[in-house]
Each structure stands twice: as C-alpha cells, then as structure tokens.
Design a protein around this motif. Structure first.
Motif, PDB file in Angstrom:
ATOM      1  N   PHE A 183     -10.891   2.177  13.430  1.00 55.57           N
ATOM      2  CA  PHE A 183     -11.335   3.066  14.498  1.00 55.57           C
ATOM      3  C   PHE A 183     -10.121   3.752  15.138  1.00 55.57           C
ATOM      4  N   ARG A 184      -9.092   2.953  15.463  1.00 53.44           N
ATOM      5  CA  ARG A 184      -7.874   3.513  16.057  1.00 53.44           C
ATOM      6  C   ARG A 184      -7.237   4.543  15.119  1.00 53.44           C
ATOM      7  N   ARG A 185      -7.118   4.192  13.861  1.00 51.22           N
ATOM      8  CA  ARG A 185      -6.492   5.110  12.900  1.00 51.22           C
ATOM      9  C   ARG A 185      -7.283   6.403  12.755  1.00 51.22           C
ATOM     10  N   THR A 186      -8.598   6.301  12.766  1.00 50.27           N
ATOM     11  CA  THR A 186      -9.444   7.484  12.625  1.00 50.27           C
ATOM     12  C   THR A 186      -9.331   8.380  13.857  1.00 50.27           C
ATOM     13  N   VAL A 187      -9.412   7.783  15.028  1.00 45.28           N
ATOM     14  CA  VAL A 187      -9.358   8.557  16.280  1.00 45.28           C
ATOM     15  C   VAL A 187      -7.994   9.210  16.476  1.00 45.28           C
ATOM     16  N   THR A 188      -6.936   8.471  16.216  1.00 44.95           N
ATOM     17  CA  THR A 188      -5.586   9.000  16.468  1.00 44.95           C
ATOM     18  C   THR A 188      -5.044   9.824  15.307  1.00 44.95           C
ATOM     19  N   ARG A 189      -5.769   9.812  14.187  1.00 40.06           N
ATOM     20  CA  ARG A 189      -5.320  10.538  12.982  1.00 40.06           C
ATOM     21  C   ARG A 189      -3.958  10.028  12.519  1.00 40.06           C
ATOM     22  N   GLU A 190      -3.753   8.730  12.658  1.00 40.31           N
ATOM     23  CA  GLU A 190      -2.499   8.089  12.276  1.00 40.31           C
ATOM     24  C   GLU A 190      -2.197   8.340  10.799  1.00 40.31           C
ATOM     25  N   ALA A 191      -0.986   8.792  10.532  1.00 37.77           N
ATOM     26  CA  ALA A 191      -0.558   9.002   9.145  1.00 37.77           C
ATOM     27  C   ALA A 191      -0.287   7.658   8.493  1.00 37.77           C
ATOM     28  N   LEU A 192      -0.844   7.498   7.307  1.00 38.91           N
ATOM     29  CA  LEU A 192      -0.667   6.267   6.547  1.00 38.91           C
ATOM     30  C   LEU A 192       0.153   6.563   5.299  1.00 38.91           C
ATOM     31  N   PHE A 193       0.068   5.704   4.345  1.00 41.78           N
ATOM     32  CA  PHE A 193       0.814   5.790   3.097  1.00 41.78           C
ATOM     33  C   PHE A 193       0.613   7.152   2.437  1.00 41.78           C
ATOM     34  N   GLY A 194       1.709   7.773   2.040  1.00 37.92           N
ATOM     35  CA  GLY A 194       1.660   9.064   1.375  1.00 37.92           C
ATOM     36  C   GLY A 194       1.162  10.184   2.263  1.00 37.92           C
ATOM     37  N   GLY A 195       1.164   9.966   3.595  1.00 39.65           N
ATOM     38  CA  GLY A 195       0.693  10.994   4.521  1.00 39.65           C
ATOM     39  C   GLY A 195      -0.822  11.049   4.646  1.00 39.65           C
ATOM     40  N   ASN A 196      -1.524  10.096   4.082  1.00 35.07           N
ATOM     41  CA  ASN A 196      -2.987  10.070   4.140  1.00 35.07           C
ATOM     42  C   ASN A 196      -3.468   9.568   5.494  1.00 35.07           C
ATOM     43  N   ASP A 221       0.822  -1.212   0.000  1.00 32.73           N
ATOM     44  CA  ASP A 221       0.000   0.000   0.000  1.00 32.73           C
ATOM     45  C   ASP A 221       0.856   1.263   0.000  1.00 32.73           C
ATOM     46  N   ALA A 222       1.998   1.228   0.649  1.00 31.91           N
ATOM     47  CA  ALA A 222       2.905   2.386   0.648  1.00 31.91           C
ATOM     48  C   ALA A 222       3.529   2.584  -0.736  1.00 31.91           C
ATOM     49  N   LEU A 223       3.718   1.509  -1.468  1.00 31.46           N
ATOM     50  CA  LEU A 223       4.212   1.622  -2.845  1.00 31.46           C
ATOM     51  C   LEU A 223       3.122   2.157  -3.767  1.00 31.46           C
ATOM     52  N   TYR A 224       1.890   1.752  -3.523  1.00 35.20           N
ATOM     53  CA  TYR A 224       0.762   2.108  -4.379  1.00 35.20           C
ATOM     54  C   TYR A 224       0.277   3.538  -4.131  1.00 35.20           C
ATOM     55  N   PHE A 225       0.034   3.872  -2.870  1.00 32.48           N
ATOM     56  CA  PHE A 225      -0.439   5.217  -2.505  1.00 32.48           C
ATOM     57  C   PHE A 225       0.775   6.032  -2.070  1.00 32.48           C
ATOM     58  N   ASN A 226       1.268   6.884  -2.949  1.00 25.87           N
ATOM     59  CA  ASN A 226       2.527   7.555  -2.633  1.00 25.87           C
ATOM     60  C   ASN A 226       2.418   9.063  -2.466  1.00 25.87           C
ATOM     61  N   GLY A 227       1.216   9.562  -2.304  1.00 27.58           N
ATOM     62  CA  GLY A 227       1.090  11.002  -2.118  1.00 27.58           C
ATOM     63  C   GLY A 227      -0.218  11.372  -1.470  1.00 27.58           C
ATOM     64  N   PRO A 228      -0.399  12.680  -1.214  1.00 29.82           N
ATOM     65  CA  PRO A 228      -1.616  13.148  -0.557  1.00 29.82           C
ATOM     66  C   PRO A 228      -2.859  12.834  -1.392  1.00 29.82           C
ATOM     67  N   ASN A 229      -3.996  12.828  -0.710  1.00 27.65           N
ATOM     68  CA  ASN A 229      -5.289  12.546  -1.348  1.00 27.65           C
ATOM     69  C   ASN A 229      -5.304  11.181  -2.036  1.00 27.65           C
ATOM     70  N   TRP A 230      -4.569  10.241  -1.432  1.00 30.20           N
ATOM     71  CA  TRP A 230      -4.511   8.859  -1.907  1.00 30.20           C
ATOM     72  C   TRP A 230      -4.020   8.784  -3.352  1.00 30.20           C
ATOM     73  N   ALA A 231      -3.049   9.640  -3.671  1.00 31.86           N
ATOM     74  CA  ALA A 231      -2.460   9.631  -5.017  1.00 31.86           C
ATOM     75  C   ALA A 231      -1.834   8.266  -5.301  1.00 31.86           C
ATOM     76  N   ILE A 232      -2.032   7.814  -6.511  1.00 31.20           N
ATOM     77  CA  ILE A 232      -1.530   6.500  -6.926  1.00 31.20           C
ATOM     78  C   ILE A 232      -0.194   6.670  -7.642  1.00 31.20           C
ATOM     79  N   ASN A 233       0.732   5.818  -7.306  1.00 30.71           N
ATOM     80  CA  ASN A 233       2.080   5.818  -7.866  1.00 30.71           C
ATOM     81  C   ASN A 233       2.032   5.456  -9.347  1.00 30.71           C
ATOM     82  N   ILE A 234       2.367   6.401 -10.201  1.00 28.34           N
ATOM     83  CA  ILE A 234       2.339   6.126 -11.641  1.00 28.34           C
ATOM     84  C   ILE A 234       3.515   5.249 -12.077  1.00 28.34           C
ATOM     85  N   ASN A 235       4.495   5.082 -11.196  1.00 28.66           N
ATOM     86  CA  ASN A 235       5.647   4.233 -11.496  1.00 28.66           C
ATOM     87  C   ASN A 235       5.589   2.904 -10.745  1.00 28.66           C
TER      88      ASN A 235
END
Length: 172
Positions: free
Chosen positions: A101-114, A33-47
């Motif tokens: 639920f945990r990710r939503t409550v804690t605002r945990e940063a995910l792939f691409g900062g999402n 998922d970190a390879l696939y979503f590589n930018g804000p707004n769930w941007a998809i890695n074109i490479n």
C-alpha cells in the motif's frame, strides 16, 4: 556467519534483517530482487547466474532470498548460514499489505526503476497475492532444503516469530 542467506516468504522481513545484519557485521549485502529485476517493465536480468556466481565467490556476503530457481542451488551451495524467517500468515499478510500500500501510494521506485501500481494489485504476481498463495509452498521448500543432506553443513537459524528474531538480533 560470513556467507548468509536470509530466507522466508515475501513480506517476512528478509531485506530489513539482511540490511541490519550487514550493518552490524560489516558483511556486504545484496538484494536478490534488485539483481533479478534489472530494468523497466520488470525486465529480468539475463546475466543473473553469472552475477550471482561472481557475488557468491566473494568470501563475505548476505543475500535476502531463497534464490530464484536458476541460482537457488548455487546460493545454498556457497552459503555458510541460513536464517529462516518462518512466520505465520497472520504476521506476513499485514506486513506485505502495509508495504505494498505504501509503495503504491508513494510511487516508490523499486528494482530497475519499477513501481507497484493499483492495477498490479489484480495480478497473481503482486506481492500480496504471492505471499498468500506461496506461503505453504515456500515453507515446505525451505524445510526440505534445511533437511537435505547436501546442505547439512549450513548453520540454520530458524525463527517462528519476529519477537524471536528481535531477541536474537539484540544478542549479537
């Protein structure tokens, strides 16, 4: 086990198992998922195809995914081992609910900062809805692949319950 795919539906524990195996076996781990979503707004890695091709050209790796359609066959062609976490919905859904639920409550940063958001829970793309709706489809897809003659050389390790996976890990 040097080129390992850890597969299963969203919430099965692919990432956790892949990280544990990486640590125990000394094999580099890559989060799909970190390879696939590589930018804000769930941007998809074109490479994505090029990136995955480069990673899987290495002699040792672990990736936690069936593979996005663009790279699925590439991953399966280059893997030597598939570890299938084939858990029932009664195991998957509580796990993905707690995680989201945990990710939503804690605002945990995910792939691409999402981040997962409360409004995101209304989307069919949200992990909870995805895990529920795609459980059968993913199970059939993996089952088809492990029986496909193209992938017969792969060592497949199939777990139907987390207790089985834990027992296997303890034996490593």
């Amino acid at each position: 086990m040097e080129r390992i795919l850890v597969v299963g539906v969203t919430g099965a524990g692919k990432t956790t198992l892949a990280q544990t195996l990486s640590s125990r076996l000394g094999v580099p781990y890559h989060e799909m998922d970190a390879l696939y979503f590589n930018g804000p707004n769930w941007a998809i890695n074109i490479n994505l195809t090029e990136d995955v091709s480069s990673l899987t050209a290495e002699p040792r790796w672990i990736i936690d995914s069936l593979g996005y359609p663009d790279v699925r066959d590439l991953l399966w062609d280059r893997a030597d081992t598939v570890i299938w976490l084939d858990y029932p919905k009664r195991v998957i859904i509580p796990r993905v609910l707690r995680r989201s639920f945990r990710r939503t409550v804690t605002r945990e940063a995910l792939f691409g900062g999402n981040r997962e958001t409360w409004t995101g829970w209304l989307s069919r793309e949200h992990p909870v809805w995805w895990a529920w709706s795609q459980h059968g489809t993913r199970r059939r897809e993996v089952g088809h692949r492990v029986r496909d003659p193209r992938f017969a050389p792969l060592d497949t390790i199939h777990f139907g319950h987390p207790d089985d996976t834990e027992a296997w890990l303890a034996s490593l």
